[in-house]
Design a protein around this motif. Sequence first.
Motif, PDB file in Angstrom:
ATOM      1  N   ILE A 431       0.845  -1.204   0.000  1.00 31.06           N
ATOM      2  CA  ILE A 431       0.000   0.000   0.000  1.00 31.06           C
ATOM      3  C   ILE A 431       0.879   1.252   0.000  1.00 31.06           C
ATOM      4  O   ILE A 431       0.465   2.313   0.463  1.00 31.06           O
ATOM      5  CB  ILE A 431      -0.934   0.000   1.219  1.00 31.06           C
ATOM      6  CG1 ILE A 431      -0.157  -0.340   2.495  1.00 31.06           C
ATOM      7  CG2 ILE A 431      -2.073  -0.998   1.025  1.00 31.06           C
ATOM      8  CD1 ILE A 431      -0.971  -0.290   3.773  1.00 31.06           C
ATOM      9  N   ASP A 433       3.506   4.235  -1.661  1.00 25.30           N
ATOM     10  CA  ASP A 433       3.775   5.070  -2.825  1.00 25.30           C
ATOM     11  C   ASP A 433       5.087   5.806  -2.588  1.00 25.30           C
ATOM     12  O   ASP A 433       5.237   6.524  -1.600  1.00 25.30           O
ATOM     13  CB  ASP A 433       2.634   6.069  -3.030  1.00 25.30           C
ATOM     14  CG  ASP A 433       2.912   7.034  -4.173  1.00 25.30           C
ATOM     15  OD1 ASP A 433       3.677   6.662  -5.084  1.00 25.30           O
ATOM     16  OD2 ASP A 433       2.375   8.159  -4.144  1.00 25.30           O
ATOM     17  N   ASP A 442      -0.306   4.871  -0.562  1.00 18.97           N
ATOM     18  CA  ASP A 442      -0.948   5.115  -1.852  1.00 18.97           C
ATOM     19  C   ASP A 442      -2.464   5.057  -1.648  1.00 18.97           C
ATOM     20  O   ASP A 442      -3.013   4.020  -1.262  1.00 18.97           O
ATOM     21  CB  ASP A 442      -0.505   4.056  -2.867  1.00 18.97           C
ATOM     22  CG  ASP A 442      -1.071   4.316  -4.247  1.00 18.97           C
ATOM     23  OD1 ASP A 442      -2.274   4.123  -4.428  1.00 18.97           O
ATOM     24  OD2 ASP A 442      -0.303   4.712  -5.137  1.00 18.97           O
ATOM     25  N   ARG A 445      -4.412   2.259  -3.819  1.00 17.62           N
ATOM     26  CA  ARG A 445      -4.087   0.898  -3.369  1.00 17.62           C
ATOM     27  C   ARG A 445      -4.694   0.639  -1.995  1.00 17.62           C
ATOM     28  O   ARG A 445      -5.216  -0.445  -1.729  1.00 17.62           O
ATOM     29  CB  ARG A 445      -2.561   0.728  -3.301  1.00 17.62           C
ATOM     30  CG  ARG A 445      -1.877   0.590  -4.638  1.00 17.62           C
ATOM     31  CD  ARG A 445      -0.385   0.376  -4.439  1.00 17.62           C
ATOM     32  NE  ARG A 445       0.338   0.316  -5.704  1.00 17.62           N
ATOM     33  CZ  ARG A 445       1.643   0.215  -5.801  1.00 17.62           C
ATOM     34  NH1 ARG A 445       2.388   0.172  -4.698  1.00 17.62           N
ATOM     35  NH2 ARG A 445       2.226   0.161  -6.972  1.00 17.62           N
ATOM     36  N   LYS A 448      -8.425   0.044  -2.277  1.00 17.25           N
ATOM     37  CA  LYS A 448      -8.715  -1.253  -2.903  1.00 17.25           C
ATOM     38  C   LYS A 448      -8.506  -2.401  -1.919  1.00 17.25           C
ATOM     39  O   LYS A 448      -9.342  -3.315  -1.819  1.00 17.25           O
ATOM     40  CB  LYS A 448      -7.820  -1.437  -4.127  1.00 17.25           C
ATOM     41  CG  LYS A 448      -8.108  -2.667  -4.947  1.00 17.25           C
ATOM     42  CD  LYS A 448      -7.227  -2.703  -6.189  1.00 17.25           C
ATOM     43  CE  LYS A 448      -7.522  -3.934  -7.037  1.00 17.25           C
ATOM     44  NZ  LYS A 448      -6.668  -3.978  -8.256  1.00 17.25           N
TER      45      LYS A 448
END
Length: 458
Positions: A431, A433, A442, A445, A448
């Motif tokens: 997860i 970035d 992120d 992510r 999700k």
Amino acid sequence: MAKGLMKRLRRQWKGKKQKPYTTVNNSRSRRIDRYFMWLAPGIFIKRWLLISVVGVLLTSIGVAIWANLTPIFYLIELTSGILEAIANVLPNYLSGPLAIVLGLFLIFWGQSRTVGSISEVLNPDQDKELIDVLTTHRRLNKGPKIVAIGGGTGLSTLLRGIKVYSANITAIVTVADDGGSSGRLRREQGMLPPGDIRNCLAALADEEKLLTELFQYRFHTGEGLSGHSFGNLFLSAMNNITGDLEQAIAASSKVLAVRGRVLPATLTDVNLWAEMEDGRIIAGESQISEAGGKIIHIGCRPENPPALPAVLSAIEDADLILMGPGSLYTSIIPNLLVPEIREALARVNVPRLYICNIMTQPGETDGYTVSDHIDAIDAVSEMPLFDAVLAQGRSPTAESLQRYAEEKSHPVYVDREDIARLNRRLVLANIMDTSSGQIRHDSYRLGKVIMRWYSRTK
């Protein structure tokens, strides 16, 4: 040579001609797909159209009965004469299908023009098709009721990721900030600090990018303006107009087309304090992380502030509760210093997930593992407030780690055995970035992974 040139020109001409044709075909295909989307279930268009047709028929029958059926008699006579005249010219196997095609064309044309007229009013920018807007609206309104608790940039990062899955989001934000522009407004205007609330409103807004730039804009000149962000001044003005911060946030949400709502954890003017391992007592949220040393206890003055009633209602009605990411002691735990919030979180029987930070924070969580974060929250709450913890599963790059090591920040170690000892489920996922050169969560992510975990847990 001339023949070769002619061949190349012919190929180029064919290529140029083929490309627009393909583009037109694709555009036409997308348009047809959107027309069929109006027939998709859940849009609430077909049922109302059918009801309208039935209403027209009933009205016509009622008028005919009231007029002793005279209009219907003449209408039938006229229709019969027209059909007989057509049948004399065209046989029924041609005239019937032709009339059906013509009727369907008129219906389709009329409905298309109606939808186009409505689109010009409701969607003047034409950035999206009206059917796409309606479909997204219906889908998001059917999304789960999510409560996200925290503060700082971590909470706004989370909100950006989950707002694409649901419009039923309630962000519960700490109001203990006393530094920067928020601290100045708190001292000068006597209002609760608007900084974290500003970030969450911008994250949940439809025009997020533009609004974030606007709200984060800081004035660099001007007596009294220098150092203030536009968003803080906007909320300050709304606070003065409406009379309190809760009403100011609600009014701002309407103006900014915010997806969901943002609520302060309490309307009480609270100030954080922390007891350090060496015995020092540090007062003020902005001073705690700057003090250095290990935090062993944290509290607020006044003690036991009352929760906002809307916050308790949101927690009780939630389908999913999220906590973090963010500064452990100055963004997440301050919300739990409100006793009614702790008790409400302990009562609900829904999936509850803590999103752990990827990196340790100097001055707050030096050397902390994932289980240390859990222990800190459990020490304040005195009861388990979440069932599972989400942690970064992949290590950052060596270049990123070197930069953070210079700031005495390191990856939060995932100590699986201790997490299991604390009776928490562990969710590992990528997860992270690092595109900006910094190690951050992120948003997309994160959203999700959370919604996938929620669907499996549910």
